[in-house]
Design an enzyme around this catalytic site. Structure first.
Site, PDB file in Angstrom:
ATOM      1  N   HIS A 188       0.807  -1.215   0.000  1.00 34.54           N
ATOM      2  CA  HIS A 188       0.000   0.000   0.000  1.00 34.54           C
ATOM      3  C   HIS A 188       0.845   1.273   0.000  1.00 34.54           C
ATOM      4  O   HIS A 188       0.319   2.365  -0.218  1.00 34.54           O
ATOM      5  CB  HIS A 188      -1.009  -0.008   1.164  1.00 34.54           C
ATOM      6  CG  HIS A 188      -0.434   0.287   2.511  1.00 34.54           C
ATOM      7  ND1 HIS A 188      -0.297  -0.663   3.492  1.00 34.54           N
ATOM      8  CD2 HIS A 188       0.007   1.435   3.061  1.00 34.54           C
ATOM      9  CE1 HIS A 188       0.208  -0.114   4.583  1.00 34.54           C
ATOM     10  NE2 HIS A 188       0.406   1.161   4.334  1.00 34.54           N
ATOM     11  N   ASP A 201      -0.608  -7.710   1.655  1.00 33.13           N
ATOM     12  CA  ASP A 201       0.006  -6.375   1.634  1.00 33.13           C
ATOM     13  C   ASP A 201       1.529  -6.507   1.666  1.00 33.13           C
ATOM     14  O   ASP A 201       2.162  -6.342   2.716  1.00 33.13           O
ATOM     15  CB  ASP A 201      -0.501  -5.560   2.830  1.00 33.13           C
ATOM     16  CG  ASP A 201      -0.118  -4.092   2.736  1.00 33.13           C
ATOM     17  OD1 ASP A 201       0.293  -3.655   1.651  1.00 33.13           O
ATOM     18  OD2 ASP A 201      -0.226  -3.391   3.764  1.00 33.13           O
ATOM     19  N   SER A 225       4.496   2.418   7.954  1.00 30.74           N
ATOM     20  CA  SER A 225       4.182   1.265   7.112  1.00 30.74           C
ATOM     21  C   SER A 225       5.442   0.728   6.454  1.00 30.74           C
ATOM     22  O   SER A 225       6.313   1.486   6.035  1.00 30.74           O
ATOM     23  CB  SER A 225       3.171   1.673   6.042  1.00 30.74           C
ATOM     24  OG  SER A 225       1.935   1.991   6.618  1.00 30.74           O
TER      25      SER A 225
END
Length: 1111
Positions: A908, A957, A1050
Site C-alpha cells: 500500500h 500487503d 508502514s
C-alpha cells in the site's frame, strides 16, 4: 449540556424527556434510536415522531408516549434502540434541502435556525458508553421473562428496573400511560436474592467460557440472577468486557464472570451457587459508576449491590456465603490458579511472562518483585540491566531510572534537567530527547537541519515548495521557481511532480505537467461512496489524499464506516464521502465542499465517540474551511433526508440499521431483527464452498493460482492438459519438453521455477539435479567449471559454492550434459546451458555444497539491550532498516533489506505511485534529517506488488523492490534473514518493530524501536470489526497498551532473534490501530513466512529468467 437544534415550531416545543434509556440524540425532537439496552430487561422503546405540522406526535407504532406498542415486548433487544430506523435528523434550515445539491439559504431561514438552536435540550448529548458498545458492534439481542406485562409507567417516568438510567425530567407535553397491572419478575418489586433459595439439585458443570477462565474456581451452576437467566451469557458479559477495556475497575470482568458463572458449592446432596459479596459489588460500582456518569447513566438497577450478601453474615465460613476477591488466599487465585499472574492493573497474564524483563502488565507489576544478580542494575520498573547500559543516554529501563544523576562529560554530552546525559550531537537536532526539552532550547533552524520560515518557525527542507503551506506565514511556498501554476479553486494538492492516476488520459497532462494542471472530473471508484447522489469527484480531497487509491487505504476510510454503525449521526457517511471523494463541478472542474453546518453536526455528534477510545476527530476536517450554506459566492453540499445511510461496505438490516459487511453471516446476530444471519449458505450467497471446512470463496478466487482452501481444492481440476503437456501454476498448459529449458513458456513463469535443486543419496553427498520435462536429471560432470557451480548456487538462492566434487554416477540415470558451445550461449540459468543425453561419457556427476548467505547479523550493535515503549534506537542496531523516499515528499515508508539488491515493503506504500522512477531507498541512517557517514542511497529499478493485494481488506500487503545497484555490505548496512516457508511464530514470542513513523503529531527524525508480543489471530480478530484477520497477517503488541505504534511507519520490519544472535524478518508493518490501546488492539503485520515462496520466486524470475522471444 450542549446546544442543539430543533426542527419544530417554537409554539410546539415542549420539555420532552427522552424515552430511550441510555442515550439521546442532540435533537430532542426525536428520542434516540440508538440507546443502550445492556443488562436491562426492557422492551423496544418507541420514538416520539414529528407530525407534518412540526409538533410532537405519534411514534412509529402509533402509540402516543414512549412505548412502541400497547404491550411490552418480551423479546427486547440490547440493540433495539440501535436497530430502530433512525428518524430524520435535523440538518436543514429550510425545506428546500435536497439530494446532495449545492445549497444557498436565505438570511431568514438562518435566523430561524439560530433561534431554534438556543432552545435548551433536556436530553443528554450522547451516551458515550452506548456508542462504544455499538462501535465495537457486539450488542446482541436480550430476552427477558416479563410475564406478558408492560413496564410500569407513572408520573411521566418509565419505571423499568434494571435499566441504565439517564437523568430523568418531567414531561409535561404528553399524557402518561396507565400503570401496568402486573409487575415483571425482574423489577425491584420482585423477590430479592436474599429471599430466594439457592439450593439446587442439579449437577455442577465445568466453566468453559474463555473470558471467565480467570475465575479461581472451575465449576458452576445455572445462573442465579434473573437478568442472567434470561439473557445469553456472551451478551451479558459484553458489558463487563467494555468496562474492563475502559479500565474503570481492575476486577470488573471478574465481577461479571462471577455473576454469569456462580461458584458451585457441594453440601451433601445439595448444590448451591455463590454470588459475589456485597463488598465486591460495591467496589465494582464505585470504580465504574463514574464512567457511566460521564454518559448520564448510573449503575444498573438490576445489579444493585443491596441484593448481595455480606461475607460476615452469621459469623460463618465466608467462603460458603458469597464470593469475594479472597485476598487472603493470594492474588494468584483471581486469575485461575498458578498458571496465571494478576497484574496490579487487573490484567491476567501467563505466569511465564512474569520476571522476563518485559512490561506485559503495562504497569511493570509483573517485574516489580524480581531479583537481579549482583552484577546487574535493578531498574525502578524491576527490570535487570547490565551496568554498561547505565548512564549511556538511552532509556533502557523504560522509566529512565538508569539515566538519573549521571556524571556527564560536558565536552561530549549534554546534561538534561533530570540528570540524564545525552550525546552532544542530539542537541538542537529537532527531537526532544530530554524530558524537560532542554536539548532543544535556543536552537536555530539550521542547527537542527531545518529550514527557517520568515516567522522563525522551523520546518524540514522537504516541506518547501511542496504545495502545502507548512509555515504559518506561507513563506515555504514563496519563490518556488520550479513549481507549476497554482491549483485552481484553492486546491491544496500540488503535491507531486508528475501526473498521477487522476490525470490519466487527460490532454492536460504530459511528462512535465503537475497535479496543479489536472482540473478534470473523474468517476468515483471508492467503494464506500458508490451510492452518492453524484458520481464524479476531483482530487486531492479535503483530507489531503491525492488519489482514490490513497483514500481507500487511509485511516479515515476505516474510521467513518465504523462510526456509521454507532448511529451517532444519520448523515455521517454522506459527510465522510463529501470529504473523501468531493463532488466535482463539471462546469468548472473544481471541488464542491460540504456545508459547514454538515461538518459541525457530524463533529459535534460523533467526536465524543472517538474520545472515549482515545482517538481524535481527523484534524484535516476543520469545519471553518467549509462555507456557510447562506454564502452568496460559493455553493456547498447538504444531504437530502432520504440519502442512503449505509455505504456499500455495510449490510442494511431489514430494520434499516447499518452493520459492517464483514459481520454479515459471522455467526452472531448484529441486526436487531437477525437479518444479517439469514441466507448464509455459500450457494445462497453465490459463493464457492471449500469441501473440507465449508469456507465460502468468491468465484474470482477459484483456479487463480493461489490456494485459499486449507486443502487447496479451489486449485484442483482447473485445466485438462494433454498427455504431452504440463499444467502451469495458473492452469495454462505447455508442452512437456519445454519445462525447465531456461525460457518462460507459462505466462506466470512457473515452468521455470525450482528447476535446479540439490538431492542427497545414501551418503552425505548432495547431487546437483535439474527437473527437466517433469523428471529429475543428474548433471554430467564432463566439461564442468567453477563458474557453473557459482551459477547453480546463486540460482538456488544460496551463497558461494564451498565444495564441488565429481562423483561416480549410477546406472540408468537420466542425464543432462553441457551444450557443446555453452560458453557462447550467454545463458542466465543453468538449465538453459544443458541438453538431454542418454549417457555421460565419464559416468561422473556433480556433487555440490553451497554456503548459506550471511544475514541477520548486527556487528555494530551493542548487545544485551532491551528497549520498551518506543525509544530512540542506537545507530547500527538495525542495519537492514531502510527508508523508502520519493521526491519531493521525502520519507514515505519503511522498508527492509533482504539481499544486496532487494528490499521488502508493504504494497500500500505504492498506491497511486507505482512508477519506479520517482523512488529511492536510503540505508544506514538513524536520523532522517541528518546525513550519516554510513549512508547509502540506491534508486528503484522495479516494483513488484503481490497480484492479490487487496486494499479493501489490506490483505496480501507486500511488495518486492529491486534496486538499481547492489548495496555495499557494511556493519551499518546488512540484510536480514527470511524465515522458512510457513514458519510461524508462537504466541507470546517477543519481537522488535522499528521505524520513523509518527509520535503524537510530529514525525521523529531518529529511528524508533519497541518490543511487541505476538498475539494469537483469534484474539486479534476481536479487536477489529472493519477488517478480517487472515493467516497472511501477524498480530503483535500488548493488550495493555505498552508500545505506541504511532511511532512505526508502514513497511517497517518486525524481526525476531534466533539462538546465536541471528535476526529474522517475520512481519512488515501493515495496518492496525492508530496507537496500541486496551480498546483499539494490536498492530497488524504482513506475515512474511506466508510469502517466502512468492518473494524468492520474484527475485528468481527477475534475476535469471528471460521471456521467450516471440516469432
Amino acid at each position: 449540556m450542549g446546544r442543539v437544534s430543533f426542527n419544530v415550531r417554537v409554539s410546539s416545543v415542549r420539555r420532552a424527556r427522552c424515552s430511550c434509556p441510555g442515550r439521546c440524540y442532540l435533537s430532542c425532537r426525536v428520542p434516540p434510536t440508538t440507546a443502550l439496552h445492556a443488562l436491562n430487561g426492557f422492551g423496544r422503546a418507541g420514538v416520539l415522531g414529528e407530525t407534518a405540522g412540526g409538533t410532537v406526535g405519534l411514534g412509529p407504532s402509533g402509540t402516543r408516549g414512549f412505548l412502541s406498542g400497547s404491550k411490552f415486548q418480551a423479546s427486547g433487544s440490547l440493540k433495539d434502540c440501535f436497530g430502530a430506523p433512525p428518524a430524520p435528523d435535523v440538518l436543514r434550515a429550510d425545506s428546500s434541502v435536497g439530494e446532495g445539491c449545492p445549497q444557498k439559504l436565505v438570511t431568514a431561514n438562518l435566523l430561524r435556525f439560530l433561534l431554534l438552536v438556543l432552545i435548551p435540550c433536556i436530553c443528554a448529548l450522547i451516551v458515550l458508553l452506548a456508542i462504544l458498545l455499538s462501535f465495537v458492534g457486539t450488542l446482541k439481542k436480550v430476552y427477558f421473562k416479563s410475564n406478558d406485562s408492560e413496564p410500569l409507567v407513572t408520573d411521566g417516568e418509565v419505571r423499568v428496573p434494571g435499566v441504565i438510567h439517564v437523568n430523568r425530567y418531567e414531561n409535561t407535553g404528553a399524557p402518561s400511560m396507565p400503570p401496568s397491572q402486573s409487575i415483571p419478575a425482574w423489577t425491584p418489586r420482585a423477590p430479592s436474592l436474599e429471599d430466594q433459595s439457592h439450593g439446587n439439585t442439579s449437577t455442577c458443570v465445568n466453566i468453559t467460557h474463555r473470558q471467565c477462565q480467570i475465575l479461581p474456581y472451575h465449576s458452576t451452576l445455572a445462573p442465579l440472577l434473573p437478568i442472567v437467566k434470561n439473557m445469553d451469557t456472551e451478551k451479558f458479559l459484553k458489558f463487563f468486557t467494555y468496562l474492563h477495556r475502559l479500565g474503570c475497575y481492575q476486577h470488573i470482568l471478574l465481577f461479571g464472570c462471577s455473576l454469569a458463572f456462580p461458584k458451585c458449592i457441594v453440601d451433601g446432596d445439595d448444590r448451591h451457587g455463590l454470588l459475589p459479596c456485597r463488598s465486591f459489588c460495591e467496589a465494582a460500582k464505585e470504580g465504574c459508576e463514574s464512567v457511566l456518569g460521564m454518559v448520564n447513566s448510573s449503575w444498573p438497577d438490576s445489579l444493585r449491590c443491596s441484593q448481595f450478601r455480606y461475607h460476615t453474615e452469621n459469623n460463618s465460613d465466608a467462603s460458603r456465603i458469597c464470593f469475594s476477591l479472597q485476598q487472603e488466599h493470594g492474588k494468584q487465585s483471581l486469575c485461575g490458579g498458578g498458571e496465571s499472574f494478576l497484574c496490579t492493573s487487573g490484567l491476567c497474564i501467563s505466569k511465564k511472562l512474569q520476571c522476563n524483563g518485559y512490561n506485559d502488565c503495562d504497569d511493570w507489576s509483573d517485574e516489580a518483585h524480581c531479583n537481579c544478580s549482583e552484577d546487574l542494575f535493578h531498574c525502578g520498573t524491576g527490570k535487570c540491566l547490565h551496568h554498561s547500559l547505565v548512564c549511556d543516554g538511552y532509556d533502557d529501563c523504560g522509566d529512565l531510572s538508569d539515566e538519573q544523576n549521571c556524571d556527564c562529560n560536558l565536552t561530549k554530552e549534554h546534561r538534561c534537567g533530570d540528570g540524564r546525559c545525552i550525546a552532544a550531537e542530539w542537541v538542537c537536532d529537532g527531537d526532544h530527547d530530554c524530558v524537560d526539552k532542554s536539548d532543544e532550547v535556543n536552537c536555530s533552524c539550521p542547527s537542527q537541519g531545518l529550514v527557517e520560515c520568515r516567522s522563525g518557525q522551523c520546518i524540514p527542507s522537504t516541506f518547501q515548495c511542496d504545495g502545502d503551506e507548512d509555515c504559518k506565514d506561507g513563506s515555504d511556498e514563496e519563490n518556488c521557481s520550479d513549481r507549476p501554476t497554482p491549483c485552481p479553486g484553492g486546491d491544496r494538492g500540488c503535491l507531486d511532480s508528475s501526473c498521477v492516476e487522476s490525470c490519466a488520459g487527460s490532454s492536460l497532462c504530459d511528462s512535465d505537467s503537475s497535479l496543479s494542471n489536472c482540473s478534470h472530473c473523474e468517476p468515483i471508484t471508492l467503494e464506500l461512496c458508490m451510492n452518492l447522489p453524484y458520481n464524479l469527484t476531483h482530487y486531492p480531497n479535503y483530507l489531503g489524499h491525492r488519489t482514490q487509491k490513497e483514500a481507500s487505504i487511509s485511516w479515515e476510510s476505516a474510521l467513518f464506516p465504523a462510526l456509521v454503525q454507532t448511529n451517532c449521526y444519520k448523515y455521517l457517511m454522506f459527510f465522510a464521502c463529501t470529504i473523501l471523494v468531493p463532488k466535482c463541478d463539471v462546469n468548472t472542474g473544481q471541488r464542491v465542499p460540504p456545508c459547514r453546518l454538515l461538518c459541525e453536526h457530524s463533529k459535534e455528534r460523533c467526536e465524543s465517540v472517538l474520545g472515549i477510545v482515545g482517538l481524535q476527530w481527523p484534524e484535516d476536517t476543520d469545519c471553518s474551511q467549509f462555507p456557510e450554506q447562506s454564502s452568496d459566492n460559493q455553493t456547498c453540499l447538504l444531504p437530502n433526508e432520504d440519502v442512503e445511510e449505509c455505504s456499500p461496505s455495510h449490510f442494511k438490516c431489514r430494520s434499516g440499521r447499518c452493520v459492517l459487511g464483514s459481520r454479515r453471516c459471522d455467526g452472531q446476530a448484529d441486526c436487531d431483527d437477525d437479518s444479517d444471519e439469514e441466507n448464509c449458505g455459500c450457494k445462497e450467497r453465490d459463493l464457492w464452498e471449500c469441501p473440507l471446512n465449508k469456507q465460502c470463496l468468491k468465484h474470482t478466487l477459484i483456479c487463480d493460482g493461489f490456494p485459499d482452501c486449507s486443502d487447496s481444492m479451489d486449485e484442483k481440476n482447473c485445466s485438462f492438459c494433454q498427455d504431452d503437456e504440463l499444467e502451469c501454476a495458473n492452469h495454462e498448459c505447455v508442452p512437456r519438453d519445454l519445462w525447465c529449458d531456461g525460457w518462460t513458456d507459462c505466462s506466470d513463469s512457473s515452468d521455470e521455477w525450482g528447476c535446479v535443486t540439490l538431492s542427497k543419496n545414501g551418503n552425505s553427498s548432495s547431487f546437483l539435479t535439474v527437473h527437466r520435462s517433469a523428471r529429475d536429471h543428474h548433471v554430467c560432470a564432463d566439461g564442468w567449471q567453477e563458474t557453473l557451480s557459482q551459477l547453480a548456487c546463486r540460482q538456488m538462492g544460496l551463497g558461494e559454492p564451498s565444495v564441488t566434487e565429481l562423483v561416480q554416477g549410477q546406472e540408468g540415470q537420466q542425464w543432462l550434459r553441457l551444450h557443446s558451445s555453452w560458453e557462447n550461449l550467454n545463458g542466465s540459468t543453468l538449465q538453459e546451458l544443458l541438453v538431454h543425453r542418454r549417457s555421460c561419457p565419464s559416468g561422473s556427476e556433480i556433487s555440490l555444497l553451497c554456503t548459506k548467505q550471511d544475514c541477520g547479523r548486527r556487528p555494530a550493535a551493542r548487545m544485551n539491550k532491551r528497549i520498551l515503549g518506543g525509544r530512540t534506537s542506537r545507530p547500527g542496531r538495525w542495519p537492514w532498516q531502510c527508508s523508502l523516499q520519493s521526491e519531493p515528499s521525502g520519507h514515505i515508508c519503511g522498508c527492509v533489506l533482504i539481499a544486496k539488491k532487494w528490499v521488502l515493503t508493504v504494497a500500500h506504500c505504492f498506491e497511486g505511485r507505482e512508477d519506479a522512477d520517482v523512488w529511492k531507498v536510503v540505508f544506514g541512517i538513524n536520523n532522517l534529517d541528518h546525513p550519516s557517514g554510513f549512508m547509502q542511497t540506491r534508486f528503484v529499478k522495479t516494483i513488484l506488488l503481490h497480484p492479490r493485494y487487496s486494499r479493501a481488506v489490506v490483505d496480501y500487503d507486500i511488495s518486492v523492490v529491486e534496486l538499481s545497484d547492489d548495496i555495499n555490505e557494511t556493519s551499518y548496512v546488512r540484510p536480514v534473514c527470511l524465515p522458512s516457508p510457513r514458519e510461524f511464530l508462537e504466541p507470546d514470542t517477543y519481537c522488535y518493530i522499528t521505524g520513523w513513523g509518527h509520535m503524537g503529531n510530529k514525525m521523529p527524525f531518529k529511528l524508533q524501536e519497541g518490543e511487541v508480543r505476538i498475539i494469537p489471530l483469534e484474539q486479534c480478530q476481536s479487536y477489529f470489526d472493519m477488517k478480517t484477520i487472515t493467516n497472511r497477517m501477524i498480530c503483535a503488541g500488548y493488550e495493555s497498551g505498552t508500545v505506541d505504534s504511532c511511532m512505526i511507519d508502514s513497511g517497517g520490519p518486525l524481526v525476531c532473534e534466533r539462538p546465536g544472535g541471528q535476526w529474522t524478518l517475520f512481519g512488515l508493518t501493515s495496518w492496525g490501530s492508530v496507537c496500541f490501546s486496551k480498546v483499539l488492539g494490536p498492530g497488524v503485520y504482513s506475515n512474511v513466512s506466508y510469502f517466502v515462496d512468492w518473494i524468492e520466486r520474484q527475485i528468481y524470475i527477475q534475476t535469471f529468467l528471460q521471456k521467450k522471444s516471440q516469432g
